[in-house]
Each structure stands twice: as structure tokens, then as C-alpha cells.
Design a protein around this motif. Structure first.
Motif, mmCIF file in Angstrom:
data_model
loop_
_atom_site.group_PDB
_atom_site.id
_atom_site.type_symbol
_atom_site.label_atom_id
_atom_site.label_comp_id
_atom_site.label_asym_id
_atom_site.label_seq_id
_atom_site.Cartn_x
_atom_site.Cartn_y
_atom_site.Cartn_z
ATOM 1 N N ASN A 96 12.190 -10.438 -1.803
ATOM 2 C CA ASN A 96 12.629 -11.002 -0.528
ATOM 3 C C ASN A 96 11.469 -10.920 0.452
ATOM 4 O O ASN A 96 11.165 -9.850 0.980
ATOM 5 C CB ASN A 96 13.848 -10.227 0.002
ATOM 6 N N LEU A 97 10.790 -12.060 0.652
ATOM 7 C CA LEU A 97 9.627 -12.121 1.552
ATOM 8 C C LEU A 97 8.610 -11.024 1.241
ATOM 9 O O LEU A 97 8.114 -10.334 2.123
ATOM 10 C CB LEU A 97 10.082 -12.028 3.012
ATOM 11 N N GLY A 98 8.332 -10.842 -0.041
ATOM 12 C CA GLY A 98 7.308 -9.886 -0.443
ATOM 13 C C GLY A 98 7.802 -8.477 -0.674
ATOM 14 O O GLY A 98 7.022 -7.610 -1.080
ATOM 15 N N VAL A 99 9.092 -8.219 -0.445
ATOM 16 C CA VAL A 99 9.666 -6.890 -0.665
ATOM 17 C C VAL A 99 10.599 -6.958 -1.864
ATOM 18 O O VAL A 99 11.441 -7.849 -1.957
ATOM 19 C CB VAL A 99 10.441 -6.397 0.570
ATOM 20 N N HIS A 110 9.765 -1.472 -5.290
ATOM 21 C CA HIS A 110 8.832 -1.982 -4.280
ATOM 22 C C HIS A 110 7.693 -0.992 -4.058
ATOM 23 O O HIS A 110 6.521 -1.380 -3.996
ATOM 24 C CB HIS A 110 9.575 -2.222 -2.968
ATOM 25 N N ILE A 111 8.033 0.283 -3.937
ATOM 26 C CA ILE A 111 7.008 1.317 -3.710
ATOM 27 C C ILE A 111 6.053 1.371 -4.899
ATOM 28 O O ILE A 111 4.832 1.465 -4.727
ATOM 29 C CB ILE A 111 7.682 2.685 -3.466
ATOM 30 N N SER A 112 6.595 1.301 -6.106
ATOM 31 C CA SER A 112 5.764 1.355 -7.310
ATOM 32 C C SER A 112 4.797 0.177 -7.359
ATOM 33 O O SER A 112 3.601 0.349 -7.654
ATOM 34 C CB SER A 112 6.665 1.356 -8.547
ATOM 35 N N GLN A 113 5.280 -1.013 -7.041
ATOM 36 C CA GLN A 113 4.413 -2.194 -7.058
ATOM 37 C C GLN A 113 3.342 -2.099 -5.969
ATOM 38 O O GLN A 113 2.177 -2.437 -6.209
ATOM 39 C CB GLN A 113 5.241 -3.457 -6.875
ATOM 40 N N ALA A 114 3.734 -1.648 -4.778
ATOM 41 C CA ALA A 114 2.775 -1.520 -3.674
ATOM 42 C C ALA A 114 1.662 -0.542 -4.036
ATOM 43 O O ALA A 114 0.485 -0.781 -3.741
ATOM 44 C CB ALA A 114 3.496 -1.076 -2.406
ATOM 45 N N CYS A 115 2.024 0.552 -4.697
ATOM 46 C CA CYS A 115 1.028 1.550 -5.080
ATOM 47 C C CYS A 115 0.076 1.002 -6.145
ATOM 48 O O CYS A 115 -1.139 1.221 -6.064
ATOM 49 C CB CYS A 115 1.723 2.811 -5.593
ATOM 50 N N ARG A 148 -0.748 -2.949 2.921
ATOM 51 C CA ARG A 148 0.342 -2.896 1.940
ATOM 52 C C ARG A 148 1.227 -1.669 2.162
ATOM 53 O O ARG A 148 2.427 -1.697 1.878
ATOM 54 C CB ARG A 148 -0.221 -2.910 0.524
ATOM 55 N N LEU A 149 0.657 -0.587 2.650
ATOM 56 C CA LEU A 149 1.462 0.595 2.965
ATOM 57 C C LEU A 149 2.354 0.327 4.173
ATOM 58 O O LEU A 149 3.456 0.866 4.276
ATOM 59 C CB LEU A 149 0.552 1.796 3.248
ATOM 60 N N ASP A 150 1.879 -0.497 5.083
ATOM 61 C CA ASP A 150 2.603 -0.748 6.331
ATOM 62 C C ASP A 150 3.577 -1.919 6.239
ATOM 63 O O ASP A 150 4.482 -2.022 7.068
ATOM 64 C CB ASP A 150 1.612 -1.040 7.467
ATOM 65 N N TYR A 151 3.426 -2.793 5.244
ATOM 66 C CA TYR A 151 4.211 -4.018 5.208
ATOM 67 C C TYR A 151 5.702 -3.701 5.058
ATOM 68 O O TYR A 151 6.117 -3.076 4.072
ATOM 69 C CB TYR A 151 3.749 -4.919 4.066
ATOM 70 N N LEU A 155 11.797 -0.501 6.335
ATOM 71 C CA LEU A 155 12.874 -0.502 5.346
ATOM 72 C C LEU A 155 12.938 0.818 4.582
ATOM 73 O O LEU A 155 13.962 1.135 3.970
ATOM 74 C CB LEU A 155 12.659 -1.644 4.350
ATOM 75 N N LEU A 156 11.860 1.584 4.613
ATOM 76 C CA LEU A 156 11.787 2.821 3.829
ATOM 77 C C LEU A 156 12.212 4.048 4.633
ATOM 78 O O LEU A 156 12.059 5.180 4.171
ATOM 79 C CB LEU A 156 10.356 3.026 3.310
#
Length: 226
Positions: A96-99, A110-115, A148-151, A155-156
């Protein structure tokens, strides 16, 4: 795309449009059985409108996710095998819009992909770190890692610290790469010297900033109205 909102509203279904991405939302209680037919009727009208306008509803890009307790999700999944003739299998995650949203709203995927993405860029920056000034290296880190950490990090806010730990490890690695320190050196003094706020505090700061803007009338109306 403008008439699409009127079609969806006619069926009393909540929706959100962003460019050519349209999302429908239904809140269903376990004893309610008529909502699936309501969704079917809405999809049917959308397909008719698209046909008139020479547009095709692509089943491969049509996704469904069910949020809620697992036993209720499983019961509802058995009912949603198709929507007006379109074969649909409920997904465990949708973007959803990158999340990445998962069915439990844990945001672990989402966290796993961002990392993974952030560490990939850190490795590339590390290869050229010795030819970069500190200011240039910091710009690259903020552009490819911190962003990417801030995007959508607000939500977190309800995530446990154990989930945020992997994001903090990314920030720690970025700080050490920038400063040229080893993993054995304490991280807190380094973050302070760089004026980098830890991940959990960055999340709180984002929410406080949105709250401030809402209270002072400079936030988007959908936030301000709350």
C-alpha cells in the motif's frame, strides 16, 4: 478516474484513490453475510464502467487482504474465492503506497524488506566510503538509508521494541560506517555526536509533528479533522 468514486459510493463502500490505484474497504462482522454480495455488485459496476471506457480490470493486479483474528480470516477466505468472476486468493501481505501490510498489522514483513533494502545500499556506500568526504557520505546515507527508516514510520508506533530492533541495527551500522568506528564501540555517544535520533524516537517525533500541524491547522484535512 473521477466517476469511479461515485460508483463505489453508491454501494456504501469506503474507498481511497491515489493516481490509478483504487482501494475498497469493508468492515465485516462475523455474523454478517451480505457484505460479500455488496462487494460483488460494486466490482460488477466497476467492470461495466471500465468496459464502456475501454479499460480492462487486470486480475493479476487485483489483490484482497483480510485483516482480523485468524479464525475469522480463515472463515471469510473460504467465501472469497472470486469477485464477480475474477479469481481472487486473499494475500497474506499487500503493498500500500510502498508499505507492506500484513494480516495481523504487525508490519514485520515491511520492516524486514526495509532492512534488506537499506543494508544493500549501505554495502554499496561502504565500497566507495574511502573516496567520499564525511558530508557527502552522510548525504548518501540519508538519501538511501535514513529515508527508508523514516518512510511512513508513524505506522510502527504500536510495534514492540523487538520489531524495531532490526531498524535500529540499520541505523547503528550506518552511523559506524559514516564515522569509521568498529562494532565494539558504544553506539549511543556516536548517535549523539551525529545528532541522529534513535529509531523509536524518530517515530514519536513524526507523530508529534503531525499532531502539532493538526492543532495549528497546517495538516491535511483528513488528519486535521480528527
Amino acid at each position: 478516474m473521477l466517476p469511479l468514486g461515485n460508483i463505489i459510493s453508491k454501494h456504501s463502500i469506503n474507498f481511497h484513490c491515489y493516481a490509478d490505484d483504487t482501494q475498497l474497504y469493508l468492515s465485516i462482522k462475523s455474523e454478517e453475510n451480505d457484505h460479500i454480495e455488496k462487494l460483488n455488485a460494486c466490482i460488477r459496476d466497476i467492470k461495466t464502467w471500465m468496459t464502456i471506457n475501454y479499460i480492462f480490470l487486470n486480475p493479476e493486479k487485483t489483490e484482497v487482504i483480510i485483516l482480523g483474528p485468524k479464525n475469522l480470516r480463515d472463515a471469510l477466505s473460504a467465501q472469497i474465492v472470486s469477485l464477480d468472476g475474477i479469481s481472487i486468493a486473499p494475500h497474506s501481505t499487500v503493498k500500500n503506497l510502498g508499505v507492506l501490510f500484513d494480516q495481523d498489522l504487525s508490519f514485520k514483513a515491511h520492516i524486514s524488506q526495509a532492512c534488506r533494502t537499506a543494508f544493500f545500499h549501505l554495502q554499496n556506500i561502504a565500497k566507495i566510503r574511502n573516496i567520499l568526504s564525511k558530508s557527502d557520505a552522510e548525504k548518501l546515507i540519508h538519501a538511501f538509508v535514513t529515508s527508508r527508516l523514516d518512510y511512513c514510520n508513524s505506522l510502527l508506533a504500536a510495534c514492540p521494541k523487538s520489531s524495531l530492533r532490526s531498524l535500529q541495527l540499520v541505523q547503528n551500522a550506518a552511523a559506524r560506517l559514516l564515522a569509521g568506528t568498529s562494532r565494539r564501540d558504544p553506539i549511543t555517544p556516536l548517535l549523539v555526536s551525529l545528532h541522529w535520533i534513535p529509531v523509536d524516537s524518530r517515530i514519536k517525533f513524526k507523530i508529534l509533528l503531525l499532531t502539532y500541524k493538526a492543532l495549528h491547522g497546517v495538516a491535511p484535512s483528513y488528519i486535521k479533522d480528527f
